[in-house]
Design an enzyme around this catalytic site. Sequence first.
Site, PDB file in Angstrom:
ATOM      1  CE  LYS A 149      -4.379   0.147   2.488  1.00 26.49           C
ATOM      2  NZ  LYS A 149      -4.969   0.089   3.843  1.00 26.49           N
TER       3      LYS A 149
HETATM    4  O1  G3P Z   1      -7.927   0.780   5.778  1.00 26.16           O
HETATM    5  C1  G3P Z   1      -8.253   2.054   5.508  1.00 26.16           C
HETATM    6  C2  G3P Z   1      -9.634   2.501   5.873  1.00 26.16           C
HETATM    7  O2  G3P Z   1     -10.553   1.499   5.749  1.00 26.16           O
HETATM    8  C3  G3P Z   1      -9.697   3.238   7.163  1.00 26.16           C
HETATM    9  O3  G3P Z   1     -10.984   3.520   7.490  1.00 26.16           O
HETATM   10  O4  G3P Z   1     -12.547   4.104   9.257  1.00 26.16           O
HETATM   11  O5  G3P Z   1     -10.211   4.929   9.423  1.00 26.16           O
HETATM   12  O6  G3P Z   1     -11.740   5.866   7.710  1.00 26.16           O
HETATM   13  P1  G3P Z   1     -11.380   4.681   8.505  1.00 26.16           P
END
Ligand code: G3P
Length: 217
Positions: free
Chosen positions: A85
């Site tokens: 990533k």
């Molecule tokens: O893995 C990245 C993403 O899914 C993070 O999500 O909830 O921190 O916006 P969030």
Amino acid sequence: MKLFLDTANISDIKRLNGLGIVDGVTTNPSWVSRDSKGRSFKAIVQEICEEVKGHVSAEATAIDTEGMVKEAREISSWAQNVVVKLPTTEAGIRALKLLSHEGIKTNMTLVFSANQALLAGKLGATYVSPFIGRLYDAGYDGMQLVRDTVRIFRNYGFETKVLAASFREPREITAAAIAGADVATIRPEQMDQMIRNPFTDAGLKSFLESWEKMGNK
Ligand code: G3P
């Protein structure tokens, strides 16, 4: 649509992978840090890569191109199914160009616009990750970004997969599937929410009560 688990928690991964519904895993530095329990990044990623046969994303943390490329080469040597990533910054895009030529699988993360996705698609990223929930949090239409990205990739025959991320509600997973996202990466508790439905539980309870009234146990 493939379903990835968005976590580095090996217990959750093993539990849900046992149901046969996990196609891959995405991690980020926050998930790894939360579930590391003193173990190295490499050990965590390798354990997940052994448990899950599909792609497992592990994030490079350098912010310059040279550092990202070095980390990506290292991370990609840890397992055959690992995907590196990279943040969708100028440095990340430069790194993507180099890594695509080397055949290293990439997931361009923190995508908040269709133009960022377009650039990543042009440079042959394996995945792009639009962050739906964070857009909704800021008052934008997160799902429109998924729809636009899917459309653009289809228009030009890009092989890059749209990996919708940062979900807030179960109905958004349905919306991503309708929009044509190739993958949704979701938290373990969101996968639990996909499985369970209170109407199913209530229906089952009433059927069993009727059955018991007949004298059955
Ligand atoms: O893995 C990245 C993403 O899914 C993070 O999500 O909830 O921190 O916006 P969030």
